[in-house]
Motif scaffolding. Structure first.
Motif, PDB file in Angstrom:
ATOM      1  N   GLU A   2       0.837  -1.193   0.000  1.00 53.75           N
ATOM      2  CA  GLU A   2       0.000   0.000   0.000  1.00 53.75           C
ATOM      3  C   GLU A   2       0.880   1.254   0.000  1.00 53.75           C
ATOM      4  OE1 GLU A   2      -2.949   2.355   2.920  1.00 53.75           O
ATOM      5  OE2 GLU A   2      -3.060   0.169   3.027  1.00 53.75           O
ATOM      6  N   SER A   3       0.390   2.315  -0.603  1.00 55.01           N
ATOM      7  CA  SER A   3       1.207   3.524  -0.741  1.00 55.01           C
ATOM      8  C   SER A   3       1.592   4.119   0.610  1.00 55.01           C
ATOM      9  CB  SER A   3       0.506   4.550  -1.615  1.00 55.01           C
ATOM     10  OG  SER A   3      -0.724   4.931  -1.044  1.00 55.01           O
ATOM     11  N   THR A   4       0.726   4.043   1.627  1.00 52.10           N
ATOM     12  CA  THR A   4       1.088   4.560   2.951  1.00 52.10           C
ATOM     13  C   THR A   4       2.285   3.804   3.503  1.00 52.10           C
ATOM     14  OG1 THR A   4      -1.188   5.251   3.396  1.00 52.10           O
ATOM     15  CG2 THR A   4       0.260   5.004   5.296  1.00 52.10           C
ATOM     16  N   ASP A   5       2.308   2.489   3.331  1.00 53.68           N
ATOM     17  CA  ASP A   5       3.456   1.695   3.780  1.00 53.68           C
ATOM     18  C   ASP A   5       4.718   2.106   3.027  1.00 53.68           C
ATOM     19  OD1 ASP A   5       1.992   0.204   5.629  1.00 53.68           O
ATOM     20  OD2 ASP A   5       1.523  -1.368   4.165  1.00 53.68           O
ATOM     21  N   ARG A   6       4.601   2.277   1.721  1.00 51.05           N
ATOM     22  CA  ARG A   6       5.763   2.705   0.919  1.00 51.05           C
ATOM     23  C   ARG A   6       6.258   4.068   1.382  1.00 51.05           C
ATOM     24  NH1 ARG A   6       2.998   1.761  -4.110  1.00 51.05           N
ATOM     25  NH2 ARG A   6       3.511   3.896  -4.645  1.00 51.05           N
ATOM     26  N   ILE A   7       5.334   4.973   1.652  1.00 54.10           N
ATOM     27  CA  ILE A   7       5.710   6.314   2.110  1.00 54.10           C
ATOM     28  C   ILE A   7       6.454   6.232   3.438  1.00 54.10           C
ATOM     29  CG2 ILE A   7       4.840   8.526   2.978  1.00 54.10           C
ATOM     30  CD1 ILE A   7       2.491   8.156   0.936  1.00 54.10           C
ATOM     31  N   LEU A   8       5.898   5.496   4.379  1.00 52.17           N
ATOM     32  CA  LEU A   8       6.522   5.415   5.705  1.00 52.17           C
ATOM     33  C   LEU A   8       7.861   4.689   5.658  1.00 52.17           C
ATOM     34  CD1 LEU A   8       3.403   4.852   7.976  1.00 52.17           C
ATOM     35  CD2 LEU A   8       4.781   6.934   7.726  1.00 52.17           C
ATOM     36  N   ASP A   9       7.949   3.631   4.858  1.00 50.47           N
ATOM     37  CA  ASP A   9       9.239   2.944   4.714  1.00 50.47           C
ATOM     38  C   ASP A   9      10.292   3.885   4.120  1.00 50.47           C
ATOM     39  OD1 ASP A   9       8.192   0.630   5.795  1.00 50.47           O
ATOM     40  OD2 ASP A   9       7.930  -0.377   3.863  1.00 50.47           O
ATOM     41  N   ALA A  10       9.886   4.627   3.097  1.00 48.63           N
ATOM     42  CA  ALA A  10      10.809   5.586   2.472  1.00 48.63           C
ATOM     43  C   ALA A  10      11.179   6.691   3.453  1.00 48.63           C
ATOM     44  CB  ALA A  10      10.180   6.180   1.208  1.00 48.63           C
ATOM     45  N   ALA A  11      10.210   7.156   4.226  1.00 53.73           N
ATOM     46  CA  ALA A  11      10.476   8.231   5.190  1.00 53.73           C
ATOM     47  C   ALA A  11      11.458   7.766   6.265  1.00 53.73           C
ATOM     48  CB  ALA A  11       9.169   8.709   5.817  1.00 53.73           C
ATOM     49  N   VAL A  12      11.253   6.563   6.797  1.00 50.82           N
ATOM     50  CA  VAL A  12      12.175   6.048   7.816  1.00 50.82           C
ATOM     51  C   VAL A  12      13.588   5.958   7.239  1.00 50.82           C
ATOM     52  CG1 VAL A  12      12.802   4.012   9.185  1.00 50.82           C
ATOM     53  CG2 VAL A  12      10.443   4.817   9.177  1.00 50.82           C
ATOM     54  N   ARG A  26       9.473  15.898  -1.158  1.00 54.12           N
ATOM     55  CA  ARG A  26       9.734  15.462  -2.540  1.00 54.12           C
ATOM     56  C   ARG A  26      10.719  14.290  -2.577  1.00 54.12           C
ATOM     57  NH1 ARG A  26       7.756  18.371  -6.539  1.00 54.12           N
ATOM     58  NH2 ARG A  26       7.203  20.549  -6.245  1.00 54.12           N
ATOM     59  N   GLU A  27      11.723  14.354  -1.740  1.00 55.72           N
ATOM     60  CA  GLU A  27      12.718  13.282  -1.700  1.00 55.72           C
ATOM     61  C   GLU A  27      12.095  11.972  -1.215  1.00 55.72           C
ATOM     62  OE1 GLU A  27      17.128  12.656   0.237  1.00 55.72           O
ATOM     63  OE2 GLU A  27      16.210  14.645   0.285  1.00 55.72           O
ATOM     64  N   VAL A  28      11.277  12.052  -0.176  1.00 46.98           N
ATOM     65  CA  VAL A  28      10.579  10.860   0.316  1.00 46.98           C
ATOM     66  C   VAL A  28       9.658  10.323  -0.776  1.00 46.98           C
ATOM     67  CG1 VAL A  28       8.933   9.975   2.023  1.00 46.98           C
ATOM     68  CG2 VAL A  28      10.743  11.549   2.745  1.00 46.98           C
ATOM     69  N   ALA A  32       9.703   6.668  -2.472  1.00 47.40           N
ATOM     70  CA  ALA A  32       8.482   5.855  -2.370  1.00 47.40           C
ATOM     71  C   ALA A  32       7.816   5.627  -3.718  1.00 47.40           C
ATOM     72  CB  ALA A  32       7.485   6.519  -1.430  1.00 47.40           C
ATOM     73  N   GLU A  33       8.321   6.328  -4.752  1.00 44.95           N
ATOM     74  CA  GLU A  33       7.747   6.259  -6.093  1.00 44.95           C
ATOM     75  C   GLU A  33       6.269   6.630  -6.077  1.00 44.95           C
ATOM     76  OE1 GLU A  33       8.771   2.293  -7.378  1.00 44.95           O
ATOM     77  OE2 GLU A  33      10.817   2.900  -7.863  1.00 44.95           O
ATOM     78  N   ILE A  34       6.027   7.798  -5.499  1.00 39.47           N
ATOM     79  CA  ILE A  34       4.667   8.297  -5.367  1.00 39.47           C
ATOM     80  C   ILE A  34       4.687   9.814  -5.563  1.00 39.47           C
ATOM     81  CG2 ILE A  34       4.779   8.655  -2.859  1.00 39.47           C
ATOM     82  CD1 ILE A  34       1.948   7.396  -2.750  1.00 39.47           C
ATOM     83  N   ASP A  35       3.588  10.393  -5.954  1.00 36.81           N
ATOM     84  CA  ASP A  35       3.506  11.836  -6.145  1.00 36.81           C
ATOM     85  C   ASP A  35       3.568  12.546  -4.783  1.00 36.81           C
ATOM     86  OD1 ASP A  35       1.742  14.457  -6.467  1.00 36.81           O
ATOM     87  OD2 ASP A  35       2.516  13.863  -8.445  1.00 36.81           O
ATOM     88  N   PRO A  36       4.330  13.636  -4.677  1.00 39.36           N
ATOM     89  CA  PRO A  36       4.431  14.354  -3.403  1.00 39.36           C
ATOM     90  C   PRO A  36       3.082  14.807  -2.843  1.00 39.36           C
ATOM     91  CG  PRO A  36       6.075  15.177  -4.936  1.00 39.36           C
ATOM     92  CD  PRO A  36       5.205  14.221  -5.700  1.00 39.36           C
ATOM     93  N   SER A  37       2.125  15.073  -3.727  1.00 38.72           N
ATOM     94  CA  SER A  37       0.805  15.505  -3.253  1.00 38.72           C
ATOM     95  C   SER A  37       0.122  14.412  -2.439  1.00 38.72           C
ATOM     96  CB  SER A  37      -0.072  15.944  -4.429  1.00 38.72           C
ATOM     97  OG  SER A  37      -0.326  14.846  -5.291  1.00 38.72           O
ATOM     98  N   ALA A  38       0.435  13.145  -2.725  1.00 45.09           N
ATOM     99  CA  ALA A  38      -0.150  12.038  -1.954  1.00 45.09           C
ATOM    100  C   ALA A  38       0.349  12.069  -0.509  1.00 45.09           C
ATOM    101  CB  ALA A  38       0.180  10.696  -2.601  1.00 45.09           C
ATOM    102  N   ILE A  39       1.613  12.434  -0.332  1.00 51.36           N
ATOM    103  CA  ILE A  39       2.166  12.540   1.027  1.00 51.36           C
ATOM    104  C   ILE A  39       1.507  13.704   1.751  1.00 51.36           C
ATOM    105  CG2 ILE A  39       4.245  13.039   2.373  1.00 51.36           C
ATOM    106  CD1 ILE A  39       5.848  11.537   0.231  1.00 51.36           C
TER     107      ILE A  39
END
Length: 158
Positions: A2-12, A26-28, A32-39
């Motif tokens: 899920e994208s939230t998991d990808r975001i948090l893994d990338a953020a950590v 933007r770097e996270v 995470a290979e996701i658009d910054p607006s999703a974060i």
């Protein structure tokens, strides 16, 4: 994943490398290979993302340490060498994650010292981590509370 998991893994991972100040949303998002607006939609601010990543790192770290304790408790008849081999195998399976968590932990301590006020979650993490490593040391039959800190340092530097 899920994208939230990808975001948090990338953020950590990114916060572990650079701390909160040096890492952008933007770097996270790139990692995470996701658009910054999703974060921004899910977390609002970088501070909220930092807190969510921190909570995830704390929960996963304490979960792993609890699994180590449980694993050793479940096998009371093992020799010291067998316990060490079991612990080494368990840590070795997730060494990259342990390293990210340890670096994040040190980054948090540095960030807290800069602010002259440790974050409550950092203090709690420190205390619970110490308790878990002491429990692992007891399960391994090591003679003192210092043994838990020694194990923590050994795994952290691996």
């Amino acid at each position: 994943m899920e994208s939230t998991d990808r975001i948090l893994d990338a953020a950590v991972a990114r916060f572990a490398e650079g701390g909160m100040r040096a890492v952008s949303i933007r770097e996270v998002a790139r990692v995470a290979e996701i658009d910054p607006s999703a974060i921004q939609y899910r977390f609002g601010t970088k501070a909220n993302l930092w807190n969510a990543a921190l909570e995830r790192a704390v929960a996963r770290d304490l979960e792993r340490l609890g699994a180590c304790v449980a694993m050793l408790e479940a096998r009371p008849g093992l020799t010291a060498d067998e316990k060490i081999a079991l612990l080494r195998h368990h840590v070795g399976e997730s060494l990259g994650t342990w390293r990210d968590v340890t670096i994040t932990w040190h980054t948090l301590l540095i960030e807290s010292l800069r602010q002259h006020a440790p974050l409550p979650i950092v203090v709690e993490w420190f205390l619970r981590r110490g308790e878990a490593w002491s429990a692992i040391a007891r399960q391994m039959g090591l003679p003192s509370e210092q043994a838990g800190r020694t194990l923590f340092l050994a795994v952290s530097s691996a």
